[in-house]
Design an enzyme around this catalytic site. Structure first.
Site, PDB file in Angstrom:
ATOM      1  N   LYS A  22       0.832  -1.214   0.000  1.00 41.28           N
ATOM      2  CA  LYS A  22       0.000   0.000   0.000  1.00 41.28           C
ATOM      3  C   LYS A  22       0.860   1.255   0.000  1.00 41.28           C
ATOM      4  O   LYS A  22       0.672   2.149  -0.836  1.00 41.28           O
ATOM      5  CB  LYS A  22      -0.902   0.008   1.240  1.00 41.28           C
ATOM      6  CG  LYS A  22      -1.484   1.369   1.579  1.00 41.28           C
ATOM      7  CD  LYS A  22      -2.166   1.366   2.944  1.00 41.28           C
ATOM      8  CE  LYS A  22      -2.539   2.745   3.416  1.00 41.28           C
ATOM      9  NZ  LYS A  22      -1.483   3.403   4.205  1.00 41.28           N
ATOM     10  N   ASN A  23       1.811   1.340   0.933  1.00 40.22           N
ATOM     11  CA  ASN A  23       2.526   2.609   1.077  1.00 40.22           C
ATOM     12  C   ASN A  23       3.542   2.861  -0.035  1.00 40.22           C
ATOM     13  O   ASN A  23       4.024   3.985  -0.186  1.00 40.22           O
ATOM     14  CB  ASN A  23       3.155   2.717   2.470  1.00 40.22           C
ATOM     15  CG  ASN A  23       2.081   2.966   3.534  1.00 40.22           C
ATOM     16  OD1 ASN A  23       0.957   3.369   3.202  1.00 40.22           O
ATOM     17  ND2 ASN A  23       2.403   2.724   4.793  1.00 40.22           N
ATOM     18  N   CYS A 117      -5.176   8.527   8.839  1.00 36.63           N
ATOM     19  CA  CYS A 117      -5.592   7.949  10.125  1.00 36.63           C
ATOM     20  C   CYS A 117      -5.336   8.912  11.284  1.00 36.63           C
ATOM     21  O   CYS A 117      -4.305   9.591  11.317  1.00 36.63           O
ATOM     22  CB  CYS A 117      -4.819   6.653  10.382  1.00 36.63           C
ATOM     23  SG  CYS A 117      -5.395   5.278   9.398  1.00 36.63           S
ATOM     24  N   ARG A 122       0.259  15.164  12.615  1.00 33.92           N
ATOM     25  CA  ARG A 122       1.008  14.744  11.424  1.00 33.92           C
ATOM     26  C   ARG A 122       1.476  15.969  10.637  1.00 33.92           C
ATOM     27  O   ARG A 122       0.908  16.310   9.602  1.00 33.92           O
ATOM     28  CB  ARG A 122       0.136  13.811  10.574  1.00 33.92           C
ATOM     29  CG  ARG A 122      -0.312  12.590  11.351  1.00 33.92           C
ATOM     30  CD  ARG A 122      -1.046  11.574  10.519  1.00 33.92           C
ATOM     31  NE  ARG A 122      -0.171  10.799   9.665  1.00 33.92           N
ATOM     32  CZ  ARG A 122      -0.558   9.721   8.976  1.00 33.92           C
ATOM     33  NH1 ARG A 122      -1.806   9.311   9.031  1.00 33.92           N
ATOM     34  NH2 ARG A 122       0.290   9.072   8.222  1.00 33.92           N
ATOM     35  N   ASP A 305       3.429   0.436  11.980  1.00 31.49           N
ATOM     36  CA  ASP A 305       2.176  -0.007  11.355  1.00 31.49           C
ATOM     37  C   ASP A 305       1.801  -1.439  11.742  1.00 31.49           C
ATOM     38  O   ASP A 305       0.707  -1.897  11.417  1.00 31.49           O
ATOM     39  CB  ASP A 305       2.274   0.120   9.824  1.00 31.49           C
ATOM     40  CG  ASP A 305       2.420   1.575   9.391  1.00 31.49           C
ATOM     41  OD1 ASP A 305       2.106   2.470  10.196  1.00 31.49           O
ATOM     42  OD2 ASP A 305       2.876   1.814   8.261  1.00 31.49           O
ATOM     43  N   ARG A 397      -9.272   0.528   3.428  1.00 30.42           N
ATOM     44  CA  ARG A 397      -8.332   1.509   2.859  1.00 30.42           C
ATOM     45  C   ARG A 397      -6.961   0.890   2.622  1.00 30.42           C
ATOM     46  O   ARG A 397      -6.197   1.387   1.791  1.00 30.42           O
ATOM     47  CB  ARG A 397      -8.178   2.705   3.819  1.00 30.42           C
ATOM     48  CG  ARG A 397      -9.343   3.663   3.792  1.00 30.42           C
ATOM     49  CD  ARG A 397      -9.038   4.922   4.586  1.00 30.42           C
ATOM     50  NE  ARG A 397      -7.616   5.205   4.501  1.00 30.42           N
ATOM     51  CZ  ARG A 397      -6.819   5.394   5.547  1.00 30.42           C
ATOM     52  NH1 ARG A 397      -7.284   5.383   6.764  1.00 30.42           N
ATOM     53  NH2 ARG A 397      -5.542   5.646   5.374  1.00 30.42           N
TER      54      ARG A 397
HETATM   55  N1  EPU Z   1       7.076  14.238  10.983  1.00 35.99           N
HETATM   56  C1  EPU Z   1       7.371  15.540  11.272  1.00 35.99           C
HETATM   57  N2  EPU Z   1       7.394  16.443  10.234  1.00 35.99           N
HETATM   58  C2  EPU Z   1       7.148  16.091   8.955  1.00 35.99           C
HETATM   59  C3  EPU Z   1       6.840  14.740   8.666  1.00 35.99           C
HETATM   60  C4  EPU Z   1       6.811  13.822   9.708  1.00 35.99           C
HETATM   61  O1  EPU Z   1       7.603  15.894  12.418  1.00 35.99           O
HETATM   62  O2  EPU Z   1       7.190  16.954   8.088  1.00 35.99           O
HETATM   63  C5  EPU Z   1       7.059  13.245  12.077  1.00 35.99           C
HETATM   64  C6  EPU Z   1       5.684  12.634  12.294  1.00 35.99           C
HETATM   65  O3  EPU Z   1       4.893  13.410  13.148  1.00 35.99           O
HETATM   66  C7  EPU Z   1       6.021  11.266  12.873  1.00 35.99           C
HETATM   67  C8  EPU Z   1       7.351  10.927  12.203  1.00 35.99           C
HETATM   68  O4  EPU Z   1       7.883  12.150  11.712  1.00 35.99           O
HETATM   69  O5  EPU Z   1       6.208  11.362  14.237  1.00 35.99           O
HETATM   70  C9  EPU Z   1       7.266   9.951  11.076  1.00 35.99           C
HETATM   71  O6  EPU Z   1       6.309  10.394  10.107  1.00 35.99           O
HETATM   72  P1  EPU Z   1       6.407  10.011   8.564  1.00 35.99           P
HETATM   73  O7  EPU Z   1       6.490  11.260   7.785  1.00 35.99           O
HETATM   74  O8  EPU Z   1       7.455   8.978   8.389  1.00 35.99           O
HETATM   75  O9  EPU Z   1       4.985   9.358   8.311  1.00 35.99           O
HETATM   76  P2  EPU Z   1       4.061   9.522   7.044  1.00 35.99           P
HETATM   77  O10 EPU Z   1       4.884   9.650   5.835  1.00 35.99           O
HETATM   78  O11 EPU Z   1       2.997  10.518   7.307  1.00 35.99           O
HETATM   79  C10 EPU Z   1       4.030   6.987   6.473  1.00 35.99           C
HETATM   80  C11 EPU Z   1       2.978   5.942   6.300  1.00 35.99           C
HETATM   81  C12 EPU Z   1       2.392   5.586   7.661  1.00 35.99           C
HETATM   82  C13 EPU Z   1       3.515   5.107   8.594  1.00 35.99           C
HETATM   83  C14 EPU Z   1       4.628   6.156   8.671  1.00 35.99           C
HETATM   84  C15 EPU Z   1       5.839   5.683   9.459  1.00 35.99           C
HETATM   85  C16 EPU Z   1       2.117   6.426   4.117  1.00 35.99           C
HETATM   86  C17 EPU Z   1       1.001   6.933   3.295  1.00 35.99           C
HETATM   87  N3  EPU Z   1       1.934   6.462   5.434  1.00 35.99           N
HETATM   88  O12 EPU Z   1       3.361   8.096   7.032  1.00 35.99           O
HETATM   89  O13 EPU Z   1       1.508   4.520   7.423  1.00 35.99           O
HETATM   90  O14 EPU Z   1       3.000   4.883   9.884  1.00 35.99           O
HETATM   91  O15 EPU Z   1       5.065   6.486   7.330  1.00 35.99           O
HETATM   92  O16 EPU Z   1       6.370   4.530   8.903  1.00 35.99           O
HETATM   93  O17 EPU Z   1       3.128   5.978   3.608  1.00 35.99           O
HETATM   94  C18 EPU Z   1      -0.351   3.154   7.772  1.00 35.99           C
HETATM   95  O18 EPU Z   1      -0.067   2.596   6.699  1.00 35.99           O
HETATM   96  O19 EPU Z   1      -1.206   2.702   8.569  1.00 35.99           O
HETATM   97  C19 EPU Z   1       0.339   4.391   8.119  1.00 35.99           C
HETATM   98  C20 EPU Z   1      -0.113   5.234   9.027  1.00 35.99           C
END
Ligand code: EPU
Length: 421
Positions: A22-23, A117, A122, A305, A397
């Site tokens: 998915k991701n 979610c 975020r 996850d 999803r």
């Molecule tokens: N963060 C910041 N600033 C940013 C971006 C992130 O402080 O600009 C922080 C976040 O608050 C968090 C950490 O960095 O504490 C990691 O966030 P990340 O950006 O890695 O998460 P994401 O890209 O929003 C993706 C996956 C998530 C998964 C996370 C961590 C997708 C669409 N989503 O989210 O997947 O938990 O990486 O591996 O790729 C899921 O599939 O259920 C899911 C939530």
């Protein structure tokens, strides 16, 4: 609306095929719009609501989408808008990859803030920091991220936090910038590597994905290509944990065992038998498992996850387990649902203290987010009696045909219509 009705307590036996990640898919589909010539033919695309949502968003920008069996063909040569402002954009997280993709190709992007979610704050400050470093101006007005650049010029960017989203988004824009970009303190998740491989197949010049430093030499244009998405590490982990929780013997097929190492290691520590083959893993469990401590970390650490399914398994494992969630601040909300089934779990901030109980008993549960929903399905499968999980649109999803896959393993689970949720 639909719910899952589970008659629990059955051991699982058989084989399941893991779908495409998915991701990875939700980043590769937006990345495909960077092709200014030719079409992208994507294979191993999971049949999930987040993918359908992205396909609708791309159509709203005038991309042509042709769907096949686990494939999608994207023709983005006639895109006529850099404005992504539909309800679908606001509903899902990965719509934010349109920022990097549109910025790279058109030097401007107007994309509404994403949803996703409810697992904690975020922020997207690291995405913005990266775009600005490449020379773009970024403002957020009326819920829309507005990005514009006269020129995009490669830069050295050190991320303050390790972020999957920021790493991928800035990599997208930098692939079509002038000169060299060096990204440091990047995410190393398998899907980050997969997106880099996809971009390289389109003609990009990206090296180092999967390490702490990614080096991108910008190219003038990207072209369509054929690409197959990697297997889903998280879906695979969820089925491995389900097999451990219910007992029996399950072959989890179509995976990359290397991606599963942190999960495999924990299951073995608990007393589960896990046998790795070339592209499958066999999980054997007699349900007599011992509690362990888990801390979620960026890859190659234990994935956040899979934390909720793992916490559910630990709820019935011997002794005390401590789970520390280091990525998201509110990923333990689902624990209240597990308590309805008899689980003994105390949550203190980002830590769950779990005292294993002998069994869970069926209850009426509400999925609070995607992975929580999967955790509740596992709880229902191993519990005594009937469990109903509502709000399964969260589960749909990210998990293709979850009830069909569990049925193939002998589970008593069905999807029924409901007015709840
Ligand atoms: N963060 C910041 N600033 C940013 C971006 C992130 O402080 O600009 C922080 C976040 O608050 C968090 C950490 O960095 O504490 C990691 O966030 P990340 O950006 O890695 O998460 P994401 O890209 O929003 C993706 C996956 C998530 C998964 C996370 C961590 C997708 C669409 N989503 O989210 O997947 O938990 O990486 O591996 O790729 C899921 O599939 O259920 C899911 C939530």
């Amino acid at each position: 609306m639909e719910k899952l009705v589970i008659n629990g307590g059955k051991e699982l036996f058989g084989k399941i095929d893991v779908s495409g990640a998915k991701n990875a898919a939700v980043a590769i589909i937006p990345a495909a719009i960077m092709a200014s010539q030719g079409v992208c033919v994507l294979d191993n695309i999971p049949d999930i609501e987040d993918v359908q949502c992205l396909e609708r968003i791309l159509e709203s920008l005038n991309c042509k989408i042709i769907k096949g069996n686990n494939t999608v063909t994207i023709d983005s040569t006639k895109i006529n808008s850099v404005h992504a402002n539909t309800e679908d954009v606001r509903r899902m997280r990965a719509s934010y990859y349109l920022n990097g993709a549109l910025l790279g190709r058109f030097r401007e992007a107007y994309v509404d803030l994403p949803g996703g979610c409810p697992i904690g704050v975020r922020p997207i400050d690291q995405h913005i920091k990266g775009f600005e470093a490449l020379g773009a101006t970024v403002t957020i007005e009326h819920g829309t991220v507005k990005i514009k650049a006269d020129r995009l010029v490669g830069a050295n960017i050190f991320f303050d936090v390790v972020s999957v989203g920021a790493t991928i988004n800035v990599m997208l824009a930098a692939a079509l910038a002038e000169g060299t970009t060096v990204l440091e303190n990047v995410a190393k998740e398998p899907h980050v590597v997969d997106v880099a491989n996809f971009l390289n197949t389109m003609g990009a010049n990206i090296k180092g994905a999967g390490t702490d430093v990614i080096r991108i030499v910008g190219v003038k244009e990207l072209k369509g290509c054929s690409y197959s998405v990697i297997p889903d590490q998280i879906e695979a982990g969820t089925y491995m944990i389900a097999a451990a929780a219910c007992g029996g013997e399950v072959v989890v097929n179509n995976i990359i065992p290397k991606h599963m190492e942190s999960i495999t290691a924990k299951l073995i520590e608990m007393g589960v038998e896990v046998i790795e083959n070339e592209d499958s893993i066999v999980v054997r469990s007699n349900r007599s498992l011992k509690g362990v401590n888990v801390k979620t970390l960026p890859y190659p650490g234990f994935p956040t996850d899979v934390q909720q399914p793992m916490t559910t398994l630990l709820a019935v494992s011997r002794g005390r387990s401590i789970v520390n969630e280091s990525i998201w601040e509110s990923r333990f909300k689902f624990v209240d649902e597990l308590k309805k089934m008899g689980a003994n779990i105390k949550v203190e901030g980002r830590t769950a203290i779990i005292d294993g109980v002998d069994k869970l008993t069926g209850a009426m549960l509400k999925a609070t987010d995607l992975r929580a929903g999967a955790a509740m399905v596992i709880a229902g499968l191993m519990a005594e009696g009937i469990t109903e999980v509502t709000c399964i649109d969260h589960v749909d999803r990210g998990y293709p045909h979850i009830e069909e896959k569990f049925k193939m393993l002998g589970a008593d689970i069905r999807r029924v219509r409901t007015e709840d949720c």
